[in-house]
Design an enzyme around this catalytic site. Structure first.
Site, PDB file in Angstrom:
ATOM      1  N   HIS A 136      27.587  -3.657 -85.419  1.00 14.27           N
ATOM      2  CA  HIS A 136      28.343  -4.279 -84.323  1.00 14.27           C
ATOM      3  C   HIS A 136      29.632  -3.533 -83.966  1.00 14.27           C
ATOM      4  O   HIS A 136      30.676  -4.154 -83.760  1.00 14.27           O
ATOM      5  CB  HIS A 136      28.648  -5.740 -84.670  1.00 14.27           C
ATOM      6  CG  HIS A 136      27.425  -6.604 -84.778  1.00 14.27           C
ATOM      7  ND1 HIS A 136      26.236  -6.310 -84.162  1.00 14.27           N
ATOM      8  CD2 HIS A 136      27.214  -7.776 -85.450  1.00 14.27           C
ATOM      9  CE1 HIS A 136      25.351  -7.259 -84.439  1.00 14.27           C
ATOM     10  NE2 HIS A 136      25.902  -8.143 -85.215  1.00 14.27           N
ATOM     11  N   HIS A 210      27.057 -12.646 -79.085  1.00 11.39           N
ATOM     12  CA  HIS A 210      26.660 -13.144 -80.405  1.00 11.39           C
ATOM     13  C   HIS A 210      26.888 -14.650 -80.546  1.00 11.39           C
ATOM     14  O   HIS A 210      27.480 -15.114 -81.526  1.00 11.39           O
ATOM     15  CB  HIS A 210      27.420 -12.367 -81.480  1.00 11.39           C
ATOM     16  CG  HIS A 210      26.682 -12.195 -82.762  1.00 11.39           C
ATOM     17  ND1 HIS A 210      26.280 -13.249 -83.540  1.00 11.39           N
ATOM     18  CD2 HIS A 210      26.260 -11.075 -83.405  1.00 11.39           C
ATOM     19  CE1 HIS A 210      25.662 -12.781 -84.618  1.00 11.39           C
ATOM     20  NE2 HIS A 210      25.637 -11.464 -84.554  1.00 11.39           N
ATOM     21  N   GLU A 348      20.083 -12.281 -79.608  1.00  6.90           N
ATOM     22  CA  GLU A 348      20.941 -11.244 -79.028  1.00  6.90           C
ATOM     23  C   GLU A 348      20.084 -10.266 -78.240  1.00  6.90           C
ATOM     24  O   GLU A 348      19.278  -9.536 -78.818  1.00  6.90           O
ATOM     25  CB  GLU A 348      21.685 -10.504 -80.139  1.00  6.90           C
ATOM     26  CG  GLU A 348      22.415 -11.407 -81.104  1.00  6.90           C
ATOM     27  CD  GLU A 348      22.633 -10.755 -82.472  1.00  6.90           C
ATOM     28  OE1 GLU A 348      22.983  -9.563 -82.524  1.00  6.90           O
ATOM     29  OE2 GLU A 348      22.424 -11.423 -83.495  1.00  6.90           O
TER      30      GLU A 348
HETATM   31  C1  GLA Z   1      23.685  -9.812 -86.641  1.00  2.00           C
HETATM   32  C2  GLA Z   1      23.018  -9.077 -87.738  1.00  2.00           C
HETATM   33  C3  GLA Z   1      22.981  -9.921 -88.959  1.00  2.00           C
HETATM   34  C4  GLA Z   1      24.357 -10.396 -89.330  1.00  2.00           C
HETATM   35  C5  GLA Z   1      24.970 -11.122 -88.183  1.00  2.00           C
HETATM   36  C6  GLA Z   1      26.375 -11.519 -88.502  1.00  2.00           C
HETATM   37  O1  GLA Z   1      22.884 -10.752 -86.074  1.00  2.00           O
HETATM   38  O2  GLA Z   1      21.735  -8.649 -87.393  1.00  2.00           O
HETATM   39  O3  GLA Z   1      22.443  -9.181 -90.006  1.00  2.00           O
HETATM   40  O4  GLA Z   1      25.155  -9.308 -89.667  1.00  2.00           O
HETATM   41  O5  GLA Z   1      24.953 -10.319 -87.045  1.00  2.00           O
HETATM   42  O6  GLA Z   1      26.522 -12.132 -89.735  1.00  2.00           O
END
Ligand code: GLA
Length: 382
Positions: A136, A210, A348
């Site tokens: 991210h 997110h 997402e």
């Molecule tokens: C995303 C990732 C997960 C986790 C979340 C936050 O969805 O794919 O593995 O890191 O963000 O906790």
């Protein structure tokens, strides 16, 4: 433009708004002018604002920190409103311990293996923040920056423009990236997200949102009985670090088959190596429709208890479905409930994880002179 309180009140009165707007909240039945209020301050004194907007039966609160959706309220089949997205009621928790609740994610949503990639013969080392990988956008991704926000009303739409410029080299990424995200609430109550970006040097980009959904209401328990359908015959299996192997595997005969509606919990405890790696579902679906010029419907989520539904349409080729596996009972939501594993799920829309290192995946490269444009539309029902 700084919209001061007097302007907001005057505008509200002119639009014949209910007096509720004076309390700092725009209501679904009231006027349509987004209302700004102070949410809190960062340690360095920077003021963080909350923007409230409402249209077509959907009520949204957005923070200038991370472009975070702090609250999204929709009615159930009896007209009862609930906030269906996980979050906090204070800025300190967002800064100290958020697992990306409601945030805008950039420059690269999802993982890049070892935080490394090459582009045009040059190697780049990104900020690493998830074991050996970059997740991210790295340690300080777009979710941890203050965005400039400008409200708008256009025809029957109400919304916010969110701006953030990431400097050349930030978190290891090449190029100055100018980002504009538009949050629109339509007259039907749809929440539309348009992402745009330009760069002055070749780079990689993969922006997403997110939001942690719980259509029964945040803090109401697990989402295992939510029903989900995803229009994808393939997904990207991962290694133990959740980096795709490169294969686009068939979902047929696996727990990842959501082509027919099933509950999130139906297969989540099935003995399966991929589910072990993800501690549940944390995978990217390769959407049947691929990249499209216009947003196309790809997923439907429904909470049978309240009747609330969420339909997602996107221009993007992938959908990361994360079943809230890392929520571990250490975070407390705005309603006072402790968030535990599986209390929400994320859908997402994005390009596939680690695309910069996977030649067979759709490209995430953005070059000077090009404009990155993607759109995702969330439609609510009950
Ligand atoms: C995303 C990732 C997960 C986790 C979340 C936050 O969805 O794919 O593995 O890191 O963000 O906790």
């Amino acid at each position: 433009m700084e919209l001061n309180r007097r302007t907001v009140i005057a505008g509200a009165a002119a639009a014949g708004m209910a007096a509720t707007a004076l309390g700092g909240t725009a209501h679904a039945t009231g006027g349509r002018t987004p209302v700004k209020s102070l949410f809190g301050k960062l340690a360095d004194g920077t003021k963080i604002y909350s923007w409230s907007l409402a249209n077509g039966g959907t009520k949204l609160k957005v923070l200038s920190y991370g472009g975070i959706v702090q609250s999204l309220e929709i009615p159930d089949r009896h007209g009862k409103y609930k906030n269906v997205s996980l979050g906090f009621d204070n800025i300190e928790d967002y800064v100290a311990k958020t697992p990306y609740f409601g945030a805008l994610i950039g420059r690269y949503g999802n993982r890049i293996a070892k935080g490394q990639f090459s582009l045009d013969g040059k190697s780049y080392q990104l900020s690493v923040n998830d074991g050996v990988n970059s997740l991210h956008g790295g340690i300080k991704g777009f979710d941890k920056h203050v965005w400039d926000i400008e409200p708008f009303t256009k025809g029957t739409d109400v919304g916010l423009y969110l701006y953030y410029t990431s400097v050349d080299g930030e978190m290891g990424y090449p190029g100055t990236l100018k980002t504009k995200v538009t949050y629109t609430l339509t007259k039907h109550g749809d929440w539309r997200v348009d992402y745009e970006a330009t760069t002055d040097k070749a780079t990689v980009v993969n922006l997403t949102s997110h939001v942690y959904w719980n259509l029964a209401g945040e803090g109401s328990g697990s989402i295992y009985d939510h029903e989900l359908k995803i229009a994808a015959a393939r997904y990207t299996p991962v290694d133990s670090g959740l980096i795709p192997t490169g294969e686009l595997a068939k979902v047929a005969g696996t727990p990842f088959d959501f082509r027919r509606t099933k509950t999130v919990g139906e297969d989540i405890r099935v003995a399966n190596q991929q589910l072990l790696y993800g501690k549940g579902i944390d995978h990217n679906w390769a959407l049947d429709k691929g990249i499209t010029a216009k947003p196309e419907h790809v997923a439907t989520l429904r909470d049978p208890s309240s009747g609330r539904t969420l339909k997602i349409a996107t221009t993007e080729p992938g959908l990361q479905f994360y079943s809230g596996n890392f929520l571990d009972g250490t975070l407390v939501g705005p309603g006072g409930s402790i968030y535990r594993q599986g209390d929400a799920l994320c859908l997402e829309t994005q390009h596939f994880p680690d695309s910069p290192n996977q030649a067979s995946f759709p490209s995430t490269v953005l070059r000077q002179g090009q404009t990155y444009r993607t759109t995702t539309v969330h439609t609510f029902g009950n």
